[in-house]
Design an enzyme around this catalytic site. Structure first.
Site, PDB file in Angstrom:
ATOM      1  N   LYS A 268      54.498  34.286  44.981  1.00 62.71           N
ATOM      2  CA  LYS A 268      53.077  34.568  45.268  1.00 62.71           C
ATOM      3  C   LYS A 268      52.203  33.443  44.734  1.00 62.71           C
ATOM      4  O   LYS A 268      52.276  33.108  43.558  1.00 62.71           O
ATOM      5  CB  LYS A 268      52.697  35.901  44.620  1.00 62.71           C
ATOM      6  CG  LYS A 268      51.187  36.183  44.613  1.00 62.71           C
ATOM      7  CD  LYS A 268      50.860  37.503  43.910  1.00 62.71           C
ATOM      8  CE  LYS A 268      49.358  37.655  43.704  1.00 62.71           C
ATOM      9  NZ  LYS A 268      48.996  38.891  42.982  1.00 62.71           N
ATOM     10  N   ASP A 273      42.383  34.906  41.907  1.00 64.83           N
ATOM     11  CA  ASP A 273      42.234  36.267  42.414  1.00 64.83           C
ATOM     12  C   ASP A 273      40.991  36.910  41.820  1.00 64.83           C
ATOM     13  O   ASP A 273      40.991  37.371  40.690  1.00 64.83           O
ATOM     14  CB  ASP A 273      43.477  37.096  42.059  1.00 64.83           C
ATOM     15  CG  ASP A 273      43.421  38.496  42.652  1.00 64.83           C
ATOM     16  OD1 ASP A 273      42.526  38.737  43.499  1.00 64.83           O
ATOM     17  OD2 ASP A 273      44.270  39.330  42.285  1.00 64.83           O
ATOM     18  N   LYS A 280      36.989  42.322  40.957  1.00 61.71           N
ATOM     19  CA  LYS A 280      37.381  42.641  39.586  1.00 61.71           C
ATOM     20  C   LYS A 280      36.169  42.539  38.662  1.00 61.71           C
ATOM     21  O   LYS A 280      35.187  41.882  38.987  1.00 61.71           O
ATOM     22  CB  LYS A 280      38.448  41.632  39.106  1.00 61.71           C
ATOM     23  CG  LYS A 280      39.794  41.725  39.789  1.00 61.71           C
ATOM     24  CD  LYS A 280      40.711  40.625  39.270  1.00 61.71           C
ATOM     25  CE  LYS A 280      42.017  40.539  40.037  1.00 61.71           C
ATOM     26  NZ  LYS A 280      42.944  41.639  39.807  1.00 61.71           N
ATOM     27  N   ASP A 291      47.518  33.690  38.784  1.00 60.48           N
ATOM     28  CA  ASP A 291      48.058  34.537  39.850  1.00 60.48           C
ATOM     29  C   ASP A 291      48.892  33.755  40.868  1.00 60.48           C
ATOM     30  O   ASP A 291      49.327  34.302  41.872  1.00 60.48           O
ATOM     31  CB  ASP A 291      46.908  35.277  40.540  1.00 60.48           C
ATOM     32  CG  ASP A 291      47.312  36.654  41.048  1.00 60.48           C
ATOM     33  OD1 ASP A 291      48.377  37.146  40.644  1.00 60.48           O
ATOM     34  OD2 ASP A 291      46.559  37.217  41.868  1.00 60.48           O
ATOM     35  N   ASP A 350      42.107  44.005  46.482  1.00 64.39           N
ATOM     36  CA  ASP A 350      42.725  43.428  45.282  1.00 64.39           C
ATOM     37  C   ASP A 350      44.250  43.574  45.303  1.00 64.39           C
ATOM     38  O   ASP A 350      44.932  43.035  44.433  1.00 64.39           O
ATOM     39  CB  ASP A 350      42.123  44.068  44.019  1.00 64.39           C
ATOM     40  CG  ASP A 350      42.351  43.226  42.771  1.00 64.39           C
ATOM     41  OD1 ASP A 350      42.833  42.084  42.896  1.00 64.39           O
ATOM     42  OD2 ASP A 350      42.043  43.723  41.670  1.00 64.39           O
ATOM     43  N   GLU A 352      46.299  42.063  47.186  1.00 60.09           N
ATOM     44  CA  GLU A 352      46.428  40.977  48.158  1.00 60.09           C
ATOM     45  C   GLU A 352      47.783  40.290  48.106  1.00 60.09           C
ATOM     46  O   GLU A 352      48.239  39.741  49.095  1.00 60.09           O
ATOM     47  CB  GLU A 352      45.307  39.945  47.941  1.00 60.09           C
ATOM     48  CG  GLU A 352      45.572  38.908  46.833  1.00 60.09           C
ATOM     49  CD  GLU A 352      45.701  39.495  45.437  1.00 60.09           C
ATOM     50  OE1 GLU A 352      45.183  40.597  45.211  1.00 60.09           O
ATOM     51  OE2 GLU A 352      46.347  38.863  44.582  1.00 60.09           O
ATOM     52  N   ARG A 354      50.831  41.386  47.866  1.00 55.53           N
ATOM     53  CA  ARG A 354      51.862  41.946  48.754  1.00 55.53           C
ATOM     54  C   ARG A 354      51.573  41.595  50.217  1.00 55.53           C
ATOM     55  O   ARG A 354      52.496  41.549  51.027  1.00 55.53           O
ATOM     56  CB  ARG A 354      51.954  43.464  48.553  1.00 55.53           C
ATOM     57  CG  ARG A 354      50.773  44.239  49.015  1.00 55.53           C
ATOM     58  CD  ARG A 354      50.691  45.603  48.375  1.00 55.53           C
ATOM     59  NE  ARG A 354      50.363  45.511  46.947  1.00 55.53           N
ATOM     60  CZ  ARG A 354      50.291  46.565  46.128  1.00 55.53           C
ATOM     61  NH1 ARG A 354      50.523  47.780  46.580  1.00 55.53           N
ATOM     62  NH2 ARG A 354      49.977  46.395  44.861  1.00 55.53           N
TER      63      ARG A 354
HETATM   64 ZN    ZN Z   1      46.714  39.103  42.632  1.00 54.17          ZN
HETATM   65 MN    MN Z   2      44.671  41.212  43.209  1.00 50.83          MN
END
Ligand code: ZN
Ligand code: MN
Length: 502
Positions: A268, A273, A280, A291, A350, A352, A354
């Site tokens: 990933k 993020d 967030k 991230d 959030d 995201e 996956r």
């Molecule tokens: Zn993330």
């Molecule tokens: Mn996220």
């Protein structure tokens, strides 16, 4: 930092610092420590006798030779209890020694190979662990400091001194592997520690291209146009809220060797993020440069595989994008069509990671892999379950997961399996699409894994590691900041696959 190997007795070496070790509970040192002690007229035995050195793991005592041996100083490091001794103790001990040497202003020191003597570890593995611990324990990330806080000079060289000449070739081989592994983890730490403005998807792709060139890998990057042609609607859905173009990074070792078994690893790469429109909090956004730690690990692993020239065909996929709440951002409630055709109802923007992994996992199928492993900072749920000690392991193939557990034991990058009980599946059922991108807070690491499973049709394992990507303190070979978690794990896993295939 250079690592050399030489044959000889450590008490005869001329050096600013020589390093020997001692297990807990030993009052009559043997081996290299015993030889040094005798040469120094029993000063180590004296320390032990009056209780000033107990041999606890990572405990250190500095002795001055006063001309009794050619080395100026002797550092004795404790190995702890013999029954608790592992390769990881070797890594940790080597790390604290490296920092001690640097603190002393020593730039080149000599050490025995901890564990390769009477402790009975495999000499190649012990040497690899010494090098990994030394290089990773002395890691610093201070490129953004106009005035670095550390006045100590960098370590320049470590020479491993080995009495038993028969094990020299094994030690040489272990050193070579350790150097490649540590260099790769260092690259990963550098990428992960970089602030987002220095590591956009485009800059990450550029870094990957350089690393690929250095390791002799094939490099390719798909832009948003190509992703659209492939129908990567899940990845592009995430990317549309940012002005930074998404990049789908592909690294490949032995691209033209169709005779070799193929393994794909996927990471990933959310370079920042913010949560998207499901934004967030200020606190929650802190550290979100991390991230992309999964993508960085994939790039680092491919670097190592290329350098070690493993007889495997290995593909690394690193989908990279920001997740921002721009004016064109995807919205909660949107339905995205993934490359596989499976439609996804967006519950929260959030979740995201996956989404970008869904398209990457689907893309992985084209290589007809023996197995695919993805690694991602995916869910807070895995941190709730396992804390900062282990990553969550999930997958659709028990045998594959077992091989990852074996690599985990070897590297001490811990994983723990979470179950895919059927009952969890209904949490991600959607009434208007094929699947939802969030199953709520309960068992969230597992429902994220179950979501990913829908995009796999090959043996697959998933490592969920947000609790492991960074450390707030320095201990052993883990230093403050990015850890590079997963890199050593997957390198070891692939080395095991290569050994098994040959
Ligand atoms: Zn993330
Ligand atoms: Mn996220």
């Amino acid at each position: 930092m250079q690592v050399n190997v030489q044959a000889g007795a450590i008490q005869e070496v001329s050096s600013d610092l020589v390093v020997v070790n001692l297990f807990q509970g030993v009052d009559q040192p043997g081996g290299a420590a015993g030889a040094v002690d005798s040469a120094l007229g029993g000063s180590l035995r004296e320390l032990i006798a009056i209780g000033d050195f107990k041999g606890n793991a990572e405990e250190m005592a500095l002795l001055y030779s006063r001309g009794a041996i050619p080395a100026k100083r002797v550092l004795v490091v404790g190995l702890g209890k013999p029954e608790d001794f592992t390769l990881d103790v070797v890594r940790r001990v080597s790390a604290v020694v490296a920092r001690k040497a640097r603190e002393l202003g020593v730039t080149h020191y000599h050490s025995i190979v901890h564990g390769a003597g009477t402790a009975g570890l495999d000499p190649a593995e012990a040497a690899q662990a010494v090098v990994e611990g030394t290089l990773l324990g002395s890691y610093r990330f201070d490129i953004h400091k106009a005035r670095p806080e550390n006045p100590e000079p960098e370590l320049e060289a470590l020479t491993l001194v080995q009495l038993d000449e028969a094990s020299l070739p094994a030690i040489q081989a272990g050193v070579r592997v350790g150097q490649v592994v540590a260099e790769s983890v260092t690259m990963v730490r550098d990428l992960v520690n970089q602030p987002c403005n220095f590591c956009t998807p485009t800059l990450l792709a550029e870094a990957a291209e350089q690393i690929a060139a250095e390791a002799g890998l094939a490099f390719e990057v798909l832009g948003e146009r190509e992703m659209a042609d492939l129908g990567m609607g899940a990845l592009l859905g995430v990317a549309q809220g940012s002005n930074e173009p998404a990049q789908f990074i592909i690294l490949e070792h032995n691209r033209d060797r169709s005779d070799l078994p193929t393994y794909v690893i996927v990471g990933k790469g959310i370079t920042f993020d913010a949560g998207g429109l499901s934004i967030k909090s200020t606190g929650g956004m802190q550290g979100m440069k991390l991230d992309m730690a999964g993508a960085a690990a994939v790039i680092g692993v491919l670097h190592a595989i290329g350098k070690l020239d493993l007889p495997l065909h290995v593909v690394g996929l690193a989908p990279a994008t920001e997740n921002l709440p721009g004016g064109r951002a995807y919205r909660p409630g949107d339905v995205l069509k993934s490359m596989s055709g499976t439609t996804i109802e967006v519950i929260t923007t959030d979740a995201e990671g996956r989404l970008i992994l869904a398209d990457a996992l689907n893309y992985a199928a084209r290589y007809k892999p023996q197995a695919v492993v993805d690694i991602a900072t995916l869910t807070g749920g895995s941190v709730v379950a396992l804390g900062h000690v282990a990553a969550g392991l999930m997958g659709n193939d028990a045998e594959l997961m077992q091989t990852i557990k074996v690599a985990s034991e070897q590297t001490n990058e811990k994983v723990w399996e979470l179950p895919f009980f059927k009952e969890y599946e209904e949490q991600i059922e959607s009434s208007i699409a094929d699947v939802k991108n969030s199953g709520g807070g309960d068992a969230s690491a597992i429902t994220a894994g179950l979501f990913l499973r829908k995009f796999t049709d090959y043996p697959w394992a998933h490592v969920d590691m947000p609790g492991m990507m960074a450390s707030e303190g320095t201990s052993g070979y883990t230093v403050n900041g990015a850890t590079g978690f997963g890199t050593r794990l997957l390198i070891q896993w692939l080395r095991d696959r290569a050994n098994q295939a040959s």
